[in-house]
Design a protein around this motif. Structure first.
Motif, PDB file in Angstrom:
ATOM      1  N   GLN A  69      -1.395 -17.443 -18.154  1.00 19.70           N
ATOM      2  CA  GLN A  69      -0.420 -18.457 -17.767  1.00 19.70           C
ATOM      3  C   GLN A  69       0.723 -17.914 -16.922  1.00 19.70           C
ATOM      4  N   VAL A  70       0.730 -16.617 -16.656  1.00 16.13           N
ATOM      5  CA  VAL A  70       1.838 -16.000 -15.928  1.00 16.13           C
ATOM      6  C   VAL A  70       1.284 -15.081 -14.845  1.00 16.13           C
ATOM      7  N   PHE A  71       2.150 -14.733 -13.901  1.00 21.60           N
ATOM      8  CA  PHE A  71       1.869 -13.637 -12.980  1.00 21.60           C
ATOM      9  C   PHE A  71       2.610 -12.412 -13.497  1.00 21.60           C
ATOM     10  N   HIS A  72       1.854 -11.393 -13.875  1.00 20.47           N
ATOM     11  CA  HIS A  72       2.483 -10.154 -14.333  1.00 20.47           C
ATOM     12  C   HIS A  72       2.113  -9.050 -13.357  1.00 20.47           C
ATOM     13  N   PHE A  73       3.044  -8.744 -12.453  1.00 18.94           N
ATOM     14  CA  PHE A  73       2.807  -7.727 -11.442  1.00 18.94           C
ATOM     15  C   PHE A  73       3.221  -6.366 -11.996  1.00 18.94           C
ATOM     16  N   GLU A  74       2.329  -5.390 -11.886  1.00 22.35           N
ATOM     17  CA  GLU A  74       2.623  -4.029 -12.340  1.00 22.35           C
ATOM     18  C   GLU A  74       2.370  -3.056 -11.191  1.00 22.35           C
ATOM     19  N   LEU A  75       3.275  -2.097 -11.035  1.00 19.62           N
ATOM     20  CA  LEU A  75       3.206  -1.194  -9.895  1.00 19.62           C
ATOM     21  C   LEU A  75       2.482   0.096 -10.228  1.00 19.62           C
ATOM     22  N   HIS A  76       3.000   0.874 -11.174  1.00 19.03           N
ATOM     23  CA  HIS A  76       2.410   2.161 -11.536  1.00 19.03           C
ATOM     24  C   HIS A  76       2.466   2.327 -13.045  1.00 19.03           C
ATOM     25  N   ASP A  77       1.820   3.392 -13.503  1.00 17.25           N
ATOM     26  CA  ASP A  77       1.873   3.697 -14.929  1.00 17.25           C
ATOM     27  C   ASP A  77       3.241   4.236 -15.335  1.00 17.25           C
ATOM     28  N   GLU A  78       3.931   4.868 -14.407  1.00 23.37           N
ATOM     29  CA  GLU A  78       5.245   5.441 -14.696  1.00 23.37           C
ATOM     30  C   GLU A  78       6.241   4.936 -13.675  1.00 23.37           C
ATOM     31  N   LYS A  79       7.452   4.649 -14.128  1.00 21.13           N
ATOM     32  CA  LYS A  79       8.476   4.139 -13.235  1.00 21.13           C
ATOM     33  C   LYS A  79       8.831   5.175 -12.170  1.00 21.13           C
ATOM     34  N   ILE A  80       8.738   4.757 -10.912  1.00 19.44           N
ATOM     35  CA  ILE A  80       9.095   5.663  -9.818  1.00 19.44           C
ATOM     36  C   ILE A  80      10.559   6.051  -9.921  1.00 19.44           C
ATOM     37  N   LYS A  81      11.406   5.080 -10.274  1.00 15.50           N
ATOM     38  CA  LYS A  81      12.832   5.360 -10.324  1.00 15.50           C
ATOM     39  C   LYS A  81      13.158   6.420 -11.374  1.00 15.50           C
ATOM     40  N   THR A  82      12.382   6.463 -12.463  1.00 15.19           N
ATOM     41  CA  THR A  82      12.609   7.485 -13.481  1.00 15.19           C
ATOM     42  C   THR A  82      12.311   8.873 -12.924  1.00 15.19           C
ATOM     43  N   VAL A  83      11.249   8.975 -12.135  1.00 17.39           N
ATOM     44  CA  VAL A  83      10.907  10.254 -11.512  1.00 17.39           C
ATOM     45  C   VAL A  83      12.003  10.673 -10.541  1.00 17.39           C
TER      46      VAL A  83
END
Length: 387
Positions: free
Chosen positions: A142-156
Motif C-alpha cells: 500500500q506504500v512506496f518504500h524507496f531504499e537506497l543502500h544497505d548502509e547510510k552514505i551520510k554515516t560513512v
C-alpha cells in the motif's frame, strides 16, 4: 589580591605578556562537509525533478491522472518539483523514504516505524506527515518504500570527516596564528599598584588591545604609565600562502570524497567547467539513471502491478531532458534518426522539448530510399533483382 594573582599569572618571568592567551579559541567544528553533502543532495534532487514521468497504457503514451500526479501536483500542498526534492532529500539523508497514497494523492512521511517480515508483507505504522500523526497502519503493497543502500552514505561520510575535520581545524588554527598580530607589553616596576591602575591595565588588555588588533584600517593605541608595546614580526608571506593552499587542499578532498560517495563527478559539485559534457554524461549514467530506475521499479510494482506491467501499462522516468542541449548539436542526430525510421516528426519535437503535432503524418515513420535489404545487396542486385 585575587585579581592581581590572576593577572600576574599571565606574565612570563621577564615581565612580558603572551598576547595569544587573549585571543578567543578557534571553533573546532567546521561545516565544509555539510556544504558538500547539501550540494550533492541539491544536485541530485534538481536533476530528478527535471525528469519527466512518462505513463504508458497498452504500450502507448497516455497523459492521464497518474501523469498529472507525478509531473504536476502529487498533492494539494506541493508541486511535483518540491515533492521529488523532498523524496530525494530523505532518500539520501536517511537512506529510505516512505510515500503513502491518501485520497488519490501522494504524501512523503516525515517519520514512521516499520515492522519487517521475511515471508509476509512489512507493516508501516506511527506515520507522521507535516506534524500530523496517522492512526492507520499500512502494508508494504500500500506504500512506496524507496531504499537506497544497505548502509547510510551520510554515516560513512560522517566517519570520514571526523579525521579530516580535525585536519582542517588545525590548518585554520595554524593559518590564523601565522597571520595574527603578536607583541610584548613591557610593564615597568614602578607601575602603580592602586586599584584604579590595575583596572586600567585590565581594560587595556581585555578591551583596547582587542579593538586595536581587530581594526581593519589604521589604529592608534595610547599607552600611559611607562607601558611599552613592541610588535613581533609575523611569518613570511610564502608560509602563510602555503597554509592557505593547504586548507583549500583539505576542503577539496572533502568535496571529492563526498562526491565519490554520492557518485557525483567532483567537477560538477565544485562548479568546474572543464569537460562539463563528459561529467554530465557520467552523472546521468552512474547516479541519476540508477536512481530513476529505483523509483520506477517501486512505482510499477506497487501502483501498476504485474498484470498491467506485462500488458505494457507502466511508468517510465525519462532523464534525457535533464541535460540542456543546443538545437544545433542535435539537429544532425535527429535527422539521422528520422531518415532511418527510428523517430517520427513528433518524436523529434518531443526530444527538443516541444509539443508534438499529433497528426497522422507527423506520427508516421519515414525512411530514405537509399536503404535496401542487406541480402539483396549481397546478391549484387537492387530491390527488383537489378544491379
Amino acid at each position: 589580591m585575587g585579581l592581581w594573582s590572576w593577572f600576574s599569572g599571565l606574565f612570563k618571568d621577564d615581565g612580558t605578556l603572551k598576547l595569544d592567551v587573549c585571543v578567543g579559541e578557534i571553533a573546532a567544528e567546521v561545516y565544509y562537509k555539510e556544504l558538500a553533502v547539501q550540494a550533492c543532495v541539491n544536485l541530485i534532487a534538481n536533476a530528478v525533478s527535471r525528469s519527466e514521468f512518462l505513463t504508458y497504457e497498452k504500450g502507448q503514451k497516455k497523459r492521464g491522472e497518474n501523469y498529472y500526479l507525478f509531473n504536476v501536483e502529487p498533492n494539494q500542498n506541493k508541486s511535483s518539483s518540491k515533492f521529488w526534492r523532498d523524496v530525494i532529500h530523505k532518500l539520501v539523508y536517511e537512506n529510505e523514504c516512505l510515500v503513502i497514497q491518501q485520497d488519490g494523492k501522494f504524501y512523503v512521511a516525515d517519520e514512521f516505524t516499520s515492522l519487517k517480515y521475511a515471508f509476509k508483507e512489512n507493516i508501516y505504522k506511527d506515520i507522521v506527515i507535516e506534524g500530523y500523526q496517522l492512526s492507520n497502519t499500512y502494508l508494504e503493497s500500500q506504500v512506496f518504500h524507496f531504499e537506497l543502500h544497505d548502509e547510510k552514505i551520510k554515516t560513512v561520510v560522517e566517519g570520514l570527516y571526523q579525521s579530516y575535520g580535525k585536519l582542517i581545524a588545525a590548518s585554520q588554527n595554524y593559518y590564523k596564528k601565522n597571520n595574527a598580530k603578536r607583541g610584548t607589553l613591557k610593564i615597568p616596576t614602578s607601575y602603580p599598584q592602586t586599584e584604579q591602575a590595575q583596572n586600567d591595565l585590565t581594560d587595556l588588555l581585555s578591551a583596547r588591545f582587542k579593538k586595536f588588533f581587530e581594526a581593519t584600517g589604521g589604529a592608534v593605541l595610547p599607552l600611559t604609565n611607562g607601558l611599552e608595546y613592541d610588535e613581533i614580526g609575523s611569518k613570511t608571506n610564502s608560509k602563510t600562502e602555503g597554509g592557505s593552499k593547504e586548507i583549500r587542499g583539505f576542503i577539496d578532498d572533502i568535496f571529492d570524497f563526498v562526491a565519490i560517495a554520492f557518485q557525483v563527478p567532483p567537477q560538477l559539485l565544485k562548479g568546474n567547467v572543464a569537460d562539463t559534457d563528459k561529467a554530465v554524461n557520467n552523472f546521468l549514467t552512474f547516479c541519476i539513471n540508477p536512481l530513476a530506475e529505483l523509483l520506477a521499479d517501486e512505482i510499477n510494482r506497487k501502483l501498476y502491478g504485474k498484470k498491467s506491467y506485462l500488458e505494457n501499462t507502466y511508468l517510465k522516468i525519462d532523464t534525457t531532458r535533464i541535460k540542456s542541449v543546443d538545437i544545433s548539436d542535435v539537429a544532425g542526430p535527429l535527422e539521422i534518426l528520422l531518415r532511418i525510421g527510428s523517430y517520427s516528426i513528433d518524436d523529434c519535437l518531443e526530444a527538443l522539448g516541444m509539443e508534438p503535432l499529433n497528426t497522422e503524418w507527423s506520427r508516421a515513420r519515414w525512411m530514405t530510399k537509399n536503404y535496401e535489404r542487406a541480402e539483396t545487396r549481397a546478391k549484387g542486385g537492387g530491390e527488383n533483382g537489378n544491379a
